[in-house]
Every structure is written in C-alpha cells, then in structure tokens.
Enzyme design. Sequence first.
Site, mmCIF file in Angstrom:
data_model
loop_
_atom_site.group_PDB
_atom_site.id
_atom_site.type_symbol
_atom_site.label_atom_id
_atom_site.label_comp_id
_atom_site.label_asym_id
_atom_site.label_seq_id
_atom_site.Cartn_x
_atom_site.Cartn_y
_atom_site.Cartn_z
ATOM 1 N N LEU A 665 0.859 -1.169 0.000
ATOM 2 C CA LEU A 665 0.000 0.000 0.000
ATOM 3 C C LEU A 665 0.904 1.230 0.000
ATOM 4 O O LEU A 665 1.844 1.297 0.776
ATOM 5 C CB LEU A 665 -0.874 -0.017 1.248
ATOM 6 C CG LEU A 665 -2.008 0.976 1.313
ATOM 7 C CD1 LEU A 665 -3.151 0.514 0.428
ATOM 8 C CD2 LEU A 665 -2.511 1.119 2.737
ATOM 9 N N ARG A 669 4.593 8.533 -1.859
ATOM 10 C CA ARG A 669 6.001 8.515 -1.452
ATOM 11 C C ARG A 669 6.776 7.755 -2.522
ATOM 12 O O ARG A 669 7.177 6.616 -2.307
ATOM 13 C CB ARG A 669 6.161 7.835 -0.099
ATOM 14 C CG ARG A 669 5.642 8.682 1.039
ATOM 15 C CD ARG A 669 6.226 8.261 2.352
ATOM 16 N NE ARG A 669 5.706 6.970 2.774
ATOM 17 C CZ ARG A 669 5.990 6.423 3.943
ATOM 18 N NH1 ARG A 669 6.789 7.053 4.778
ATOM 19 N NH2 ARG A 669 5.501 5.258 4.287
ATOM 20 N N ASN A 720 -9.020 6.921 -0.926
ATOM 21 C CA ASN A 720 -7.874 6.662 -0.071
ATOM 22 C C ASN A 720 -8.356 5.976 1.199
ATOM 23 O O ASN A 720 -8.896 6.614 2.091
ATOM 24 C CB ASN A 720 -7.188 7.986 0.264
ATOM 25 C CG ASN A 720 -6.066 7.795 1.257
ATOM 26 O OD1 ASN A 720 -5.620 6.671 1.487
ATOM 27 N ND2 ASN A 720 -5.625 8.889 1.843
ATOM 28 N N ARG A 725 -5.882 -2.107 1.435
ATOM 29 C CA ARG A 725 -4.765 -3.025 1.616
ATOM 30 C C ARG A 725 -5.246 -4.481 1.586
ATOM 31 O O ARG A 725 -4.535 -5.365 1.159
ATOM 32 C CB ARG A 725 -4.106 -2.738 2.957
ATOM 33 C CG ARG A 725 -2.938 -3.633 3.299
ATOM 34 C CD ARG A 725 -2.661 -3.559 4.786
ATOM 35 N NE ARG A 725 -1.997 -2.339 5.198
ATOM 36 C CZ ARG A 725 -0.679 -2.136 5.161
ATOM 37 N NH1 ARG A 725 0.090 -3.058 4.673
ATOM 38 N NH2 ARG A 725 -0.159 -1.020 5.587
ATOM 39 N N ASP A 741 4.469 -2.563 4.159
ATOM 40 C CA ASP A 741 4.411 -1.108 4.021
ATOM 41 C C ASP A 741 5.468 -0.684 3.018
ATOM 42 O O ASP A 741 6.478 -1.351 2.845
ATOM 43 C CB ASP A 741 4.710 -0.443 5.370
ATOM 44 C CG ASP A 741 3.528 -0.531 6.310
ATOM 45 O OD1 ASP A 741 2.429 -0.866 5.816
ATOM 46 O OD2 ASP A 741 3.696 -0.281 7.515
ATOM 47 N N ASP A 742 5.227 0.459 2.398
ATOM 48 C CA ASP A 742 6.198 0.887 1.389
ATOM 49 C C ASP A 742 7.545 1.264 1.997
ATOM 50 O O ASP A 742 8.537 1.343 1.308
ATOM 51 C CB ASP A 742 5.631 2.022 0.524
ATOM 52 C CG ASP A 742 5.158 3.196 1.354
ATOM 53 O OD1 ASP A 742 5.354 3.155 2.587
ATOM 54 O OD2 ASP A 742 4.594 4.139 0.788
ATOM 55 N N ASP A 743 7.587 1.472 3.309
ATOM 56 C CA ASP A 743 8.874 1.821 3.902
ATOM 57 C C ASP A 743 9.439 0.698 4.777
ATOM 58 O O ASP A 743 10.413 0.900 5.480
ATOM 59 C CB ASP A 743 8.759 3.110 4.720
ATOM 60 C CG ASP A 743 7.752 2.972 5.839
ATOM 61 O OD1 ASP A 743 7.071 1.928 5.904
ATOM 62 O OD2 ASP A 743 7.641 3.903 6.652
ATOM 63 N N ASP A 830 -4.687 -2.907 10.627
ATOM 64 C CA ASP A 830 -3.919 -4.099 11.001
ATOM 65 C C ASP A 830 -4.498 -4.748 12.254
ATOM 66 O O ASP A 830 -4.556 -5.974 12.355
ATOM 67 C CB ASP A 830 -2.446 -3.745 11.198
ATOM 68 C CG ASP A 830 -2.248 -2.461 11.980
ATOM 69 O OD1 ASP A 830 -3.264 -1.853 12.400
ATOM 70 O OD2 ASP A 830 -1.103 -2.062 12.188
ATOM 71 N N ARG A 873 -5.683 3.942 18.522
ATOM 72 C CA ARG A 873 -5.585 2.483 18.527
ATOM 73 C C ARG A 873 -6.208 1.884 19.791
ATOM 74 O O ARG A 873 -6.813 0.819 19.736
ATOM 75 C CB ARG A 873 -4.128 2.048 18.326
ATOM 76 C CG ARG A 873 -3.695 2.241 16.864
ATOM 77 C CD ARG A 873 -2.228 2.140 16.644
ATOM 78 N NE ARG A 873 -1.750 0.808 16.278
ATOM 79 C CZ ARG A 873 -1.873 0.256 15.078
ATOM 80 N NH1 ARG A 873 -2.519 0.876 14.123
ATOM 81 N NH2 ARG A 873 -1.389 -0.936 14.826
#
Length: 916
Positions: A665, A669, A720, A725, A741-743, A830, A873
């Site tokens: 997802l 970035r 968005n 995901r 995650d993309d990072d 998550d 959370r």
Amino acid sequence: MQRNGGGGVAGGQPWVLRRIRLTWLSFMLFFILVFFPLIATYYLTTIDEAVGPDKRLFGPRPGGELCEAKHVQDLCRIRESVSEELLQLEAKRQELNGEIARLNLRIEACKRSIDSAKQDLLQLKNVISQTEHSYKELMAQNQPKLSLPVRLLPDKDDPPLPPPKSPRACRLRSCFDYARCPLTSGFPVYVYDRGAYAWAERIDPLVRQAFEAAVKTNIYVTADPSVACLYLVLVGELQENASPPPPPPAELEKQLKALPYWRADGRNHLLLHLSRQSVTQNFLYNVSTGRAAVAQATFLERQYREGFDLVVSPLVHALSEPNFLEIPPQVPVKRKYLFTFQGERLESLRSSLQEAPPQSFEEEIERDPPADYDDRIIGTLKAVADSRLDQVLVEFTCKAPRASLPTEWALCGERDERLGVLKVSTFALVIVPGDGQLVASAGCGMRLFEALEAGAIPVVLGDHSQAAVHQHIRWSEAAIVVPKPRITELHFLLRSLSDSDLLNMRRQGRFLWEAYFSTAESVLSTVLASVRTSLQVPAAPIREEHAREIPHKAGKLAGTDANLADNGDLDLGPVETEPPYASPRFLRNFTYTASDVYRAWNRAPGPFHLFPHTPLDPVLPSEAKFLGSGTGFRPIGGGTGGSGKEFQAALGGNVPREQFTVVMLTYEREEVLMNSLERLNGLPYLNKVVVVWNSPKPPSDDLLWPDIGLPIVVVHTEKNSLNNRFLPWDAVETEAILSIDDDAHLRHDEIMFGFRVWREARDRIVGFPGRFHAWDLNHQSWLYNSNYSCELSMVLTGAAFFHKYYAYLYSYVMPMAIRDMVDEYINCEDIAMNFLVSHITRKPPIKVTSRWTFRCPGCPQALSHDDSHFHERHKCINFFVKVYGYMPLLYTQFRVDSVLFKTRLPHDKTKCFKFI
Ligand SMILES: *[C@@H]1O[C@H](CO)[C@@H](O)[C@H](O)[C@H]1NC(C)=O
Ligand SMILES: *[C@@H]1O[C@H](CO)[C@@H](O)[C@H](O)[C@H]1NC(C)=O
Ligand SMILES: *[C@@H]1O[C@H](CO)[C@@H](O)[C@H](O)[C@H]1NC(C)=O
C-alpha cells in the site's frame, strides 16, 4: 562454466605442476639473493684489507689514482661487473616476486571458479530435476478430460413423473427433479412475483417488503424461469385479522396449481412462509402441495416431511438491521440470573383460537391430549427459585401474553421487555409445547432466537422438537437440550458447566444468529443455502475485486548488488529458473457440500460463498506424495532430506509448491516506494507485486519503475482507504499474500523464512513486528501496547504473510462497522485483521525471527509515532471488542526460528539460513 574469464587454467597445464615449478624457482631465488651477496661481500672485504684502510673499495667512491694499479683495475672491473650483476639479480628477484603474486592470484581465482562451477552445476542439476518433475506432472495430468453430461432443460409438457403413493412420502429422491439442478448449474432460483397468485395481496406487507428487498440482493435469483432449479413462492404470513380469512384449502390448492411453472405437481417448488408474529398460522396444514416443499416455522408431525420440508426461523428483524453495538457483551459469563423463564399457558385464548380458520389443524391438537410434564416442571422450577441457592426468575403468568397455540407457552410482554430480561440471564429456558404432535412452532422459535440475540444460552426443555435448519446446523453446540423427565436434575446440570464451555456456546449462538437468522436477507440466504446444500450444489464463487491497472513505465535496471539483497551469501531458492506459478483454484468445489458440510455450516463464515482456496484444506500423509499423489510437491533432497544446500533448493514441507504475492500500500512517497520495489529484485518464489496506489494523484509521468523481472501491477483505488490493503484483488493469483508497508525494510532471507513458516501455518498471520493488548486496570478496558514484551497477540500487517481467504472475509464478511472505523480514523486496519483471524481461528498469530529492521533510516516519518495515533488504537481495540461481543485476540509466548539456528554443525553441513 568459467566465471572469471582470464583467470582460468592457462596453458592447459595442471596447476599442481605449476606449483612445483614455482617452489623450485623460489628456492633458486633464495639462493641467489642470500648466498651470493654473502660470498661477494666476503671476497670484496678481503680485497679491502689488502689495499689498506685508506684505499677501501667499499668506501666513498674510489679515486682515480687508486685504479692505476693493474690488479686494482681488475678488481674494479670485477667489482663493477659484480655490482651490475647484483642489480640485475635484484631486478630479476622483483620480477619473480611479481610473478609469484600474479600466480597466487590466479590460483585463488581458479579456486573460486571451481567453487562457482560446482554451484552452477548444482543449480543446473536442480533445474533439470525441476523440469523433469514438472514434465512428469504434466504427463500425469494428461488424463482424458471428464465432463458433465449435456444439460437438458425439461420441457413444459414433460410427462409428469409417477407421484409417490402418499404426499407424505415425498423425499428429495422421489419428489425432486434433479435434472433441473446439475452440480455446475450455479443453483438459479426463480421467485414468483406477487402478481402471479391472488392471495399474495393478503400477505403481511412488512413481510412481503422484507422478502422482496432480500430477493433483490440475492445472487442466486434469476429472472428466467426456464433455467431455474428452484421456484420460490412466498405464501405467508397473512395479515393479522385478515378480513377475508385465508382461502380454504381447496381454493389454495387451486391457486397453487394455477402457478405458471407448477407443471401439474409443483416439482422443485418451495412454499415459503415467514412468520413475524408468535401466533402460529398453519393454513397449509390441510393443503396438498404435491411435490412442492414447504418452509415454515410451525409444523405438525403429520405434515412434516423430514429431509424435504424445512423448518425456518421467525423473521424478527423484518426491515431493520440489528444494531450489533446494542448486543450485550459475552463476558462476564455469569449474569444476574442463572436462568429465567416467563410464559403463560393460554387456556383462556383457546376458545377464540378454535374459531379461527384452519380448524382441522387445531382439532388435530385437541384430539391428542398432551401427556406433558408441565406441572412437574412448574413445581421444580419454583422450588429452585424458593431455595435461593441461585438467583433465578421464573414466571408462569404474565401481564400481556402474546397470542399462541393452545399447548404452547405464550411469550410475555413486549419484545424489548423480554430482551431486557434475557440480557441479564445466563441461561434462558425454552419449554417446548407439551403435545408431541408439534414438531416446530413459531413461538418456540421466537424464544430461541431472542435468547441467542441477547446472549442467553438457550436451554430447550423437551427433545422432540426441531430447531431451524437442523439438517445442517448442529444446535447442540449453542443450546442445551434436556429431556423433560430430567427437569429435577436441570439446576445441577446448569451449575456444573464450566465458564469456557459456556462462553464457547454463547459465541457459537451469536455466530448462528448473526449468520443465519438476524435479518430478512440472512433468513432467505439460509433457506436457499439449505436447499442448495441438500442438492450438493456448490455456492456461488466469492467476488474478487477487479484491479484497474495504472500504466507505468518500467525500465530502470534494478540493482544486482549483492548487498542490496543481503542474503548472507546464500542462494535462497530458484530465481531465474522458476517461471511464475499461480496457485490452483477451485479444487474443492464439491467438498463443501459433501464431506465438509458440517464445518461449512457450523464455523464462520458459513456456507454462503465458494472460495477458490482456503487455509483449512486437509494435508496429505507424507508417503502419499511418493505413491501417486506427488503433483506439485518439492520434497527436500528429493525426499531424502538434507541441511542448508538441499533445503535452499526445494520448498519441502507438507503442501505442494507455491509462490507468494507482495501487496504494498502506498501513498505519495514515490522515492521510498521505488527503493522498496528495487529491494525485491531477485526474491525467490515471488509471483508478482501489487502496488495499491492509494492516492487520487496518479504517479508522476517521468517516474521510471524498477525492472525486477516480474510484473508490478499498480492498482487504481476509488478512495484513499487503508481497507484497500486487504481487498481481494483478482491480480493476486497466489494463496499467500505478503503485505508490506512501502517503507518496511525486510531482508530476503527473512522474507523467505517467513514464507516457509506461513506454509505450515496457513490459517494464521505470520509476520515480524509483534504487539499486544493489555488490560487497563484503572479503566477496566483494553490498551494497545507496543512495548517490549514476552507475550504478544498481534502481528502488524506492515510486514506479514496471510492467506488471501482473509482478504475476502475482511472485505465482504467482517461487520461493516469495523471497516467504517478504519476509514474514520485512517488507522487500525492491522488491528482489525488480527481480530478477524483470531476470531475465525481462535489462535494467536506467529512471529518469526528477531533480526529485523522495520523502518528505513532516513525515510520521512510515518504517521505512526505521535500520541493521537496510539490513542486511536486504544479506541479501535475497545470498539472492535464491542462489535465482536468479546475480545478475540489470544496471547502467544514464542517466536519461530529456523531448525538449525544456533546449532553447531559439522563442517560439511550448512545451516538453513546464515543468520536466522
Ligand atoms: C381437510 O381436512 C378435512 C378434515 O380433516 C378433510 O375432510 C378434507 O378433505 C381436507 N381437505 C383437503 C383439501 O385435504
Ligand atoms: C468450481 O467452481 C468455479 C467457480 O464457479 C469454476 O470456475 C470451476 O470450473 C469449478 N471447478 C470444477 C471442477 O467444477
Ligand atoms: C512502555 O514502557 C515504558 C517504560 O517502561 C512506559 O513508561 C510506558 O508507559 C509503556 N507504554 C505502554 C503503552 O505501556
């Protein structure tokens, strides 16, 4: 074969010979360099002494007059030639040294190239054996194709089948026309609209409206009567106090026969009677329905055809959705009252009911005086109440009894009042009518379902009645059935049950109620699913999300730098050698309606969808793959086993080979994303990368995507949302999904190990960052916690494997309220996934390995670090608990490492992974 082109075995000489020559050369050199200068020095020193201290040869440069003497001139010449020779020797020595170094280098290179050639050979052997394997599999599968018989649609004027001797003898085998419902037909259902029969106008408008709304959304309903397998007629319930009374049996029969597709005997018809009231209408009692089956909440024994007719639940929530948040929590187990019962026997109403039409039905009951235990029941229950050992609530008269059958215990008061009592009851008694003729009644059904809704465990007194859909639902998991003669032992029995068993029953009851009986839609789906299951026709396949691709420019050569992959110098699996391989789909279509019926109906998510694959498929015994069922298996060392080398060459394990899909997802970035994608280059068993582009802004035009030798599918999203995901994209062709995650920065060996672990725990979330839920003693609620801990209960989906099955469940089956919360907070998806999987499996997730660097250093900070993120959370967790009615997460105290991790090995063996 030879990797370092120039450094091979030059001249064709074996390197051993060359080494011997080298040794000799070195010896010579040593001699020249050490002994020769010694001798020379000695010689010259002797001369020096002869010419005296002032005329030393090895002093400052000798003067001209010194060389006049002849022998001195000779000596000078000798000296010059000797020193020249020395210089030459020195040069030679350096040259030879250089040669030695070069040769040493070559030796090293040779060794390396031998090693790599050996590696290449191993890999080639591997490829050959894989190819052979695939070839054999192909040959094995090349069996003649078996196909279904051609489908014949019956004519309108088919000769009618000979009818069974008595209509009571109808069973599926004798009355149902299977030819209309081939296994692969998909179970099309035709629903008569209200214009087709006259008495449709008398049906309670609320029931009709709810039914029609449910029909609209049902996927089995077809508008084409010529292909239908089942014909559905809504027959009731009729309006209360309908001013013209229900049509008499003869008239009803005439109207049924006039239905356009009745075909003389009503085969493949289902007459559906949905009751909203507790008062029981049974106007079909004396009506001959031919080969048509009946589905209703009330049946007399004489009319009920076991295995053909269907007991359905009353329609409690006709149009409104139940609000799941108002349902009381399942914990604590013990509520204010141990058990409750409120009801009244309506002797007084008997005379008025007797006047009502289908008279014969009432008469039937009258004729058989109930030999019931009700007096004894009343006495015993009152005694329990008086004993005050436990708090119980039993009332045998009430203020406003609802209309009911004469032998039945009428419900008391309004629905809300009844639910109010049930919410504080651990158990709810349901006393079935005393007369043994009644197989099922709407009144009892109502009691049962109200109890389930409020989380009171139903205790059914009397074992001769049938609950809804009892062919498929195992009611004993959610309700306690006690024969009436055991009434005196009832209190003891209820007290003896353990908390965990009670909670299990309460949870199962909640599942049954929610999945099958909570709304008009679920009631209709349940009726259809029940017929479909009896016919062994599989459910409709679950929807996939169509991935709308965003075109992108690939071309940037991804790095081949070994450090990028960071494998610990191991080949982790076949990279160039394995072509993309999608997981096989829909191999068990007919299992769910055959051997798996019990699980399909009694475990979430229920029987309504056909999944391409599930994580619950059974596993073959190990020898089967060597004795005929080996398709797809890649045993380690061909079955002989082995350590590192053999392990890296084959997937092994208990399930056939497969690959996985990376789902990433991303939100605006690009740089971070490109780096992450590039890091996936050369990852074995990777099938495809799906990038979920969660931004309305398309990727920049000049963005050059890395070419990693695999498809990268960039998927457009409508909005968005973090829920994207987990959408079950059709582009995902494998069972295994690696969500990252993309990072996130995972090493290849970590991913490989995670994949192998997941293959053995396919029903769990298997991943890297662990978190847990902690009890807040001050506020009596849950907190989300990410501190170091020896217990965890969640694995974050920023880096985790899970089965695609859970993507379907998350998107289409999990309560909408949870996805809405995720959208509202832009957080917690998550946590929601962990709740879902633990709820379905009742197992905690699995955390793998310790070495792990999650966030990439220097990347822009993700939003997960501020306080509000944590605060949300906490809120999410407590909200999700409310929706599920309990806390599904479970703790785990272990982490998984590879088998030979930290094991001392003999030098000829290698570890599974270098670091993990
Ligand atoms: C209904 O029941 C009555 C009495 O039991 C019987 O005489 C009559 O024939 C029945 N009607 C039908 C249509 O079966
Ligand atoms: C199983 O069902 C799926 C979906 O309807 C279908 O595509 C597939 O061909 C079926 N498989 C068999 C063996 O019938
Ligand atoms: C995590 O641990 C720190 C230090 O022990 C503590 O101050 C903090 O409150 C803990 N966080 C949570 C969420 O429990």
